[in-house]
Design a protein around this motif. Structure first.
Motif, PDB file in Angstrom:
ATOM      1  N   MET A  54      -1.432 -42.002 -29.082  1.00  0.00           N
ATOM      2  CA  MET A  54      -0.555 -41.195 -29.920  1.00  0.00           C
ATOM      3  C   MET A  54      -1.245 -40.774 -31.213  1.00  0.00           C
ATOM      4  O   MET A  54      -0.991 -39.685 -31.722  1.00  0.00           O
ATOM      5  N   GLU A  55      -2.130 -41.622 -31.746  1.00  0.00           N
ATOM      6  CA  GLU A  55      -2.811 -41.322 -33.002  1.00  0.00           C
ATOM      7  C   GLU A  55      -4.305 -41.644 -32.888  1.00  0.00           C
ATOM      8  O   GLU A  55      -4.711 -42.464 -32.070  1.00  0.00           O
ATOM      9  N   LYS A  56      -5.072 -41.025 -33.760  1.00  0.00           N
ATOM     10  CA  LYS A  56      -6.517 -41.262 -33.800  1.00  0.00           C
ATOM     11  C   LYS A  56      -6.828 -42.734 -34.054  1.00  0.00           C
ATOM     12  O   LYS A  56      -7.744 -43.293 -33.467  1.00  0.00           O
ATOM     13  N   ARG A  57      -6.049 -43.390 -34.909  1.00  0.00           N
ATOM     14  CA  ARG A  57      -6.338 -44.798 -35.209  1.00  0.00           C
ATOM     15  C   ARG A  57      -6.150 -45.680 -33.974  1.00  0.00           C
ATOM     16  O   ARG A  57      -6.847 -46.682 -33.823  1.00  0.00           O
ATOM     17  N   HIS A  58      -5.250 -45.310 -33.061  1.00  0.00           N
ATOM     18  CA  HIS A  58      -5.097 -46.073 -31.819  1.00  0.00           C
ATOM     19  C   HIS A  58      -6.365 -45.959 -30.979  1.00  0.00           C
ATOM     20  O   HIS A  58      -6.845 -46.938 -30.424  1.00  0.00           O
TER      21      HIS A  58
END
Length: 116
Positions: A54-58
């Motif tokens: 869902m997000e770049k940090r994931h």
């Protein structure tokens, strides 16, 4: 295909529910946090054809924590922030709409691999 968010409570389970009847993909969902409903596992990542974050940090956490479990070209990032509720089209139709719009477009160039 594995959908990944932080807690596996809202975004990734919603994506799993939306795409679970896909003829081309088997789907699951997990979370990167240790206290996630279903914490992400190397085993599932290695079995997955593709991981959708869902997000770049994931994505960054997966790359760091599970080096080599899935090639970088099989990790997709949607850029959906943690602002939504689980499968609640009456309260938050934007999440469902975004998932239905973004996921097929990002998967266009990735075809399912043979099952293991």
């Amino acid at each position: 295909m594995v959908f990944v968010c932080a807690q596996n409570k809202l975004r990734s389970p919603t994506a799993e529910a939306i795409f679970r009847d896909s003829a081309d993909w088997e789907v699951a969902s997990e979370g990167i946090n240790h206290d996630a409903e279903t914490p992400v596992s190397r085993d599932l990542l290695e079995l997955a054809n593709v991981t959708v974050c869902m997000e770049k940090r994931h994505r960054d956490v997966l790359r760091q924590r599970f080096k080599g479990a899935l090639p970088d070209d099989r990790i997709l990032t949607l850029g959906i922030p943690d602002d939504y509720d689980f499968m609640d089209p009456f309260m938050d139709p934007e999440l469902v709409s975004m998932l239905r719009r973004l996921v097929p477009g990002r998967l266009e160039r990735i075809r399912p691999r043979d099952s293991k």
